[in-house]
Design a protein around this motif. Sequence first.
Motif, PDB file in Angstrom:
ATOM      1  N   ASP A 205       0.824  -1.217   0.000  1.00  0.00           N
ATOM      2  CA  ASP A 205       0.000   0.000   0.000  1.00  0.00           C
ATOM      3  C   ASP A 205       0.856   1.265   0.000  1.00  0.00           C
ATOM      4  OD1 ASP A 205      -2.270  -1.471  -0.097  1.00  0.00           O
ATOM      5  OD2 ASP A 205      -2.889  -1.137   1.981  1.00  0.00           O
ATOM      6  N   TYR A 206       2.019   1.207   0.641  1.00  0.00           N
ATOM      7  CA  TYR A 206       2.855   2.410   0.680  1.00  0.00           C
ATOM      8  C   TYR A 206       3.362   2.748  -0.729  1.00  0.00           C
ATOM      9  CZ  TYR A 206       6.132   5.945   2.224  1.00  0.00           C
ATOM     10  OH  TYR A 206       6.788   7.144   2.392  1.00  0.00           O
ATOM     11  N   PHE A 207       3.781   1.722  -1.469  1.00  0.00           N
ATOM     12  CA  PHE A 207       4.263   1.996  -2.824  1.00  0.00           C
ATOM     13  C   PHE A 207       3.116   2.432  -3.739  1.00  0.00           C
ATOM     14  CE2 PHE A 207       7.828  -0.846  -1.454  1.00  0.00           C
ATOM     15  CZ  PHE A 207       8.806   0.133  -1.515  1.00  0.00           C
ATOM     16  N   THR A 208       1.931   1.858  -3.511  1.00  0.00           N
ATOM     17  CA  THR A 208       0.767   2.297  -4.287  1.00  0.00           C
ATOM     18  C   THR A 208       0.488   3.772  -3.994  1.00  0.00           C
ATOM     19  OG1 THR A 208      -0.142   0.068  -4.080  1.00  0.00           O
ATOM     20  CG2 THR A 208      -1.662   1.778  -4.797  1.00  0.00           C
ATOM     21  N   LEU A 209       0.597   4.136  -2.724  1.00  0.00           N
ATOM     22  CA  LEU A 209       0.377   5.536  -2.335  1.00  0.00           C
ATOM     23  C   LEU A 209       1.360   6.458  -3.054  1.00  0.00           C
ATOM     24  CD1 LEU A 209      -0.884   7.726  -0.423  1.00  0.00           C
ATOM     25  CD2 LEU A 209       0.920   7.154   1.193  1.00  0.00           C
ATOM     26  N   LEU A 210       2.628   6.042  -3.083  1.00  0.00           N
ATOM     27  CA  LEU A 210       3.631   6.883  -3.751  1.00  0.00           C
ATOM     28  C   LEU A 210       3.296   7.061  -5.230  1.00  0.00           C
ATOM     29  CD1 LEU A 210       7.030   5.668  -2.204  1.00  0.00           C
ATOM     30  CD2 LEU A 210       5.617   7.603  -1.527  1.00  0.00           C
TER      31      LEU A 210
ATOM     32  N   GLY B 263       3.264  10.151  -8.031  1.00  0.00           N
ATOM     33  CA  GLY B 263       3.764   9.692  -9.339  1.00  0.00           C
ATOM     34  C   GLY B 263       5.029   8.869  -9.209  1.00  0.00           C
ATOM     35  N   GLY B 264       5.217   8.244  -8.082  1.00  0.00           N
ATOM     36  CA  GLY B 264       6.385   7.380  -7.867  1.00  0.00           C
ATOM     37  C   GLY B 264       7.428   8.070  -6.996  1.00  0.00           C
ATOM     38  N   ILE B 265       8.692   7.700  -7.192  1.00  0.00           N
ATOM     39  CA  ILE B 265       9.788   8.316  -6.420  1.00  0.00           C
ATOM     40  C   ILE B 265      10.696   9.035  -7.410  1.00  0.00           C
ATOM     41  CG2 ILE B 265      11.638   7.915  -4.744  1.00  0.00           C
ATOM     42  CD1 ILE B 265      10.336   5.141  -4.201  1.00  0.00           C
ATOM     43  N   GLY B 266      10.826  10.327  -7.238  1.00  0.00           N
ATOM     44  CA  GLY B 266      11.646  11.111  -8.176  1.00  0.00           C
ATOM     45  C   GLY B 266      11.090  11.063  -9.587  1.00  0.00           C
ATOM     46  N   GLY B 267       9.784  10.898  -9.694  1.00  0.00           N
ATOM     47  CA  GLY B 267       9.140  10.874 -11.007  1.00  0.00           C
ATOM     48  C   GLY B 267       9.113   9.511 -11.665  1.00  0.00           C
ATOM     49  N   VAL B 268       9.722   8.523 -11.044  1.00  0.00           N
ATOM     50  CA  VAL B 268       9.714   7.169 -11.623  1.00  0.00           C
ATOM     51  C   VAL B 268       8.718   6.302 -10.841  1.00  0.00           C
ATOM     52  CG1 VAL B 268      11.097   5.160 -12.261  1.00  0.00           C
ATOM     53  CG2 VAL B 268      12.151   7.426 -12.164  1.00  0.00           C
ATOM     54  N   PRO B 269       7.759   5.700 -11.534  1.00  0.00           N
ATOM     55  CA  PRO B 269       6.773   4.867 -10.817  1.00  0.00           C
ATOM     56  C   PRO B 269       7.438   3.659 -10.162  1.00  0.00           C
ATOM     57  CG  PRO B 269       6.127   5.215 -13.108  1.00  0.00           C
ATOM     58  CD  PRO B 269       7.524   5.713 -12.969  1.00  0.00           C
TER      59      PRO B 269
ATOM     60  N   ASP C  98      -3.966   9.749   3.876  1.00  0.00           N
ATOM     61  CA  ASP C  98      -3.545   9.664   2.468  1.00  0.00           C
ATOM     62  C   ASP C  98      -3.789   8.265   1.918  1.00  0.00           C
ATOM     63  OD1 ASP C  98      -2.787  12.245   2.476  1.00  0.00           O
ATOM     64  OD2 ASP C  98      -0.623  11.904   2.416  1.00  0.00           O
ATOM     65  N   ILE C  99      -3.501   7.252   2.739  1.00  0.00           N
ATOM     66  CA  ILE C  99      -3.708   5.868   2.274  1.00  0.00           C
ATOM     67  C   ILE C  99      -5.193   5.639   2.000  1.00  0.00           C
ATOM     68  CG2 ILE C  99      -3.698   3.458   3.069  1.00  0.00           C
ATOM     69  CD1 ILE C  99      -0.919   3.914   4.183  1.00  0.00           C
ATOM     70  N   LYS C 100      -6.027   6.195   2.862  1.00  0.00           N
ATOM     71  CA  LYS C 100      -7.480   6.028   2.653  1.00  0.00           C
ATOM     72  C   LYS C 100      -7.903   6.712   1.342  1.00  0.00           C
ATOM     73  CE  LYS C 100     -11.970   6.526   4.864  1.00  0.00           C
ATOM     74  NZ  LYS C 100     -12.610   6.939   3.621  1.00  0.00           N
ATOM     75  N   THR C 101      -7.422   7.957   1.157  1.00  0.00           N
ATOM     76  CA  THR C 101      -7.850   8.733  -0.008  1.00  0.00           C
ATOM     77  C   THR C 101      -7.319   8.140  -1.321  1.00  0.00           C
ATOM     78  OG1 THR C 101      -7.755  10.702   1.374  1.00  0.00           O
ATOM     79  CG2 THR C 101      -7.879  11.059  -1.004  1.00  0.00           C
ATOM     80  N   HIS C 102      -6.022   7.842  -1.321  1.00  0.00           N
ATOM     81  CA  HIS C 102      -5.382   7.473  -2.589  1.00  0.00           C
ATOM     82  C   HIS C 102      -5.319   5.972  -2.853  1.00  0.00           C
ATOM     83  CE1 HIS C 102      -4.059  11.606  -3.303  1.00  0.00           C
ATOM     84  NE2 HIS C 102      -3.719  11.657  -2.026  1.00  0.00           N
ATOM     85  N   VAL C 103      -5.463   5.177  -1.803  1.00  0.00           N
ATOM     86  CA  VAL C 103      -5.290   3.721  -1.994  1.00  0.00           C
ATOM     87  C   VAL C 103      -6.594   2.958  -1.737  1.00  0.00           C
ATOM     88  CG1 VAL C 103      -3.972   1.686  -1.280  1.00  0.00           C
ATOM     89  CG2 VAL C 103      -2.865   3.923  -1.314  1.00  0.00           C
ATOM     90  N   VAL C 104      -7.162   3.151  -0.563  1.00  0.00           N
ATOM     91  CA  VAL C 104      -8.353   2.363  -0.209  1.00  0.00           C
ATOM     92  C   VAL C 104      -9.569   2.819  -1.010  1.00  0.00           C
ATOM     93  CG1 VAL C 104      -9.888   1.670   1.673  1.00  0.00           C
ATOM     94  CG2 VAL C 104      -7.445   1.951   2.106  1.00  0.00           C
ATOM     95  N   ASP C 105      -9.825   4.137  -1.003  1.00  0.00           N
ATOM     96  CA  ASP C 105     -11.031   4.647  -1.673  1.00  0.00           C
ATOM     97  C   ASP C 105     -10.982   4.480  -3.184  1.00  0.00           C
ATOM     98  OD1 ASP C 105     -11.924   5.262   0.797  1.00  0.00           O
ATOM     99  OD2 ASP C 105     -11.699   7.442   0.630  1.00  0.00           O
TER     100      ASP C 105
END
Lengths: 427, 328
Positions: free
Chosen positions: A48-53, A58-64, A286-293
């Motif tokens: 879930d943390y990586f999904t959130l990123l 948009g990933g880490i440093g722009g890379v998914p 954030d996890i709720k908004t961007h991942v769970v919902d």
Amino acid sequence: MKTKLMTLALGAMMAAGPVMADLVFPSLSYRTGPYAAGGIPFADGYADYFTLLNERDGGIGGVPTKLLECETGYNTEKGVECYESLKGEGALVFQPLSTGITYQLIPKTTADDIPMHTMGYGRTSAANGDVFSHTFNYPGTYWNGASGAINYLLEINGGDIKGKKIALVYHNSAYGKEPIRTLEELQKKYGYDLSLLPVDHPGQEQKSQWLQIRREKPDYVLMWGWGVMNQVAIQEAANIRFPMENFIGIWWSGAEHDVLPAGEKANGYKALTFHNVGRDFPIFDDIKTHVVDTGKAAGAGDQIGNVLYNRGMYAAMLAAEAVKTAQEIHGTAQINASQMRDGMEALSITEEKMAANGMPNFGPSFDVSCENHGGPGLVGVTQWDAANQTWSMISDFQPTDMEVIGALIAEDSAAYAAENKIDSQCN
Amino acid sequence: MSDQLIYAMEVTLNGLMAGVLYALVALGFVLIYKASGIFNYAQGVMALFAAMTLVGIMNGQVPFSHLINAMFGTHIHHFGWHVPALIAIILTIGVMILLAWAVQYFVMRHLVNQEPIILFMATIGLAYFLEGLSDLMWGSEIKKLDVGLPQGINLWLDEVTFNIFGYGFFVDNLDIVATVIAALLVAALVAFSQYTKQGRAMRAVADDHQAALSVGISLNYIWVMVWSVAGFVALVAGIVWGTKSGVQFSLSLIALKALPVLMLGGFTSIPGAIVGGLIIGVGEKLFDFLIGPMIGGATENWFAYVLALVFLVFRPQGLFGEKIIERV
């Protein structure tokens, strides 16, 4: 004809080569088998943390980021198979989530130049980066856990535990035996009586051990358990009416599913930890908004905020921070495994970074170095509230006895270096 | 009386209780082996499946909810009701009967007249299938099981023994209840096999399939019945062990505890399972108490097998097993 053949050859080469567009994080998970109850929340938190990123930043440093999950069933052979099948996929860091798999992968990851993070498990002496160049076990190890438990007992006994009787109930495996040496060394220093009570896998039957505890009446019981052993031990402790506040488990014996089967009787049980517990952190919004919902949660969403979910999430956060560090060092967003290792070795976790990630006071601040892959070894204590079904921190993250642990790490890693003819990695 | 002797008495008492728990698991193996000559590798997993089904029904859990949610994007997990334990147990018995029928219909009837090793392999497959089915139906998380069985120290025994020996014995109330349940179960099974028409038919099938068929006994019916009874025994074992540790995958591993009991008591004797369980329970606990500390402890798992092997040297068929002599 020649053009066709060249096109085919080029196509075959493109198909065979690894896809390097994403930052690849393998997840050696176990969602099945006897340890699934512990494996699922960790794997969910990690994913879930990586999904959130990806969803939020948009990933880490722009890379998914890309998560590749492989089921090990907590089986060492399967874990090694997972490693072999995923290492060619651009894997940046392996987190085997098993001490047995860790021991097998230490030489392999070193040879393949892929870093491995064994957070709070694995081979403790791998904290010596001068010998174990590709294995990291920050922010704490089993030996920090053992020392943290003794420090906590010192704290609640006014600094004197001489003559106190301490029993260690442990899983009769390499994992369970890890704290024994440290506890024996600390015994010389503080003068407590230590009795050792091994429990064979899986730990469903522990009557003998708990009858012995009832007879010998130790002041405190420490536990290094995993799986069903934890639930049975807590139930048996309740049955013999051992005071739960004097029963302290390692961090792998302190999740919700360990205490829930015993119900109210588990109230007051304590466990060590190297990260915070509960849901009171901004990241969960954030996890709720961007991942769970958005329907992208790894599991059913029912594990969020649980101890092991938090641990998986914390492991992913530390990996993501190491990626950022590696990107800065090497001036490229698309890093490889070797560069990731550099990032892990130069990792600096500060409270500012934790707060910026929505995890203020979630874990200790620390720096990793070439010599020290084990971090600061700070240990906290949590306690179970059966009525509210919640874990709470009852101590700050406290330093452990690095004088004793450091000597043990030096001794064990030196033996490993001599056996495997490893030269100093930091000079 | 010396402290060591008093402690040994307490350990023996607890060993007897543990033996009863082992025997509960072993009974399921014996029933199927007796009636069909099959060593049912899936017996431990059947206990897991039965206990998970019971908890699932009690909690009003939607079966296959993870699968349904993944396929249709829904978020259903519970029906929103709780079923009383007794009704849930009855419903679970129904599920185990259905499972028995399915095993017979889809697996065993196709393997009539096959070698025992083939049937054994089929039960290994069945075990893995049931493991997956349990996870898929009810999820992998650990579930608390509370059907009203008491747990914790028996205060009466604690007080009585304290008055006699100056040291109160620990005996878990759950173990006492399990002993009573096991005694009732064995009495019921013996009465069933001795005094009912179906029980006699079961024994006839066990003695000789061909002869039983020739007098009009339906093999299919008898085997469904036997697997159902074994399913019921698995449910009882699942309830007792599940109350102890929570219902979780490790319940399937309790079969490991039954194997030395079977080796010792014999694969074909119901009393053998009980006596074998008691000997193993007492033997392993006493050994761990007396010798364990000298050799590092954790002796119970391997000592049970050593004890069973020692018995096998003198009685290869087990204490109560049938002596098979094959002449060529």
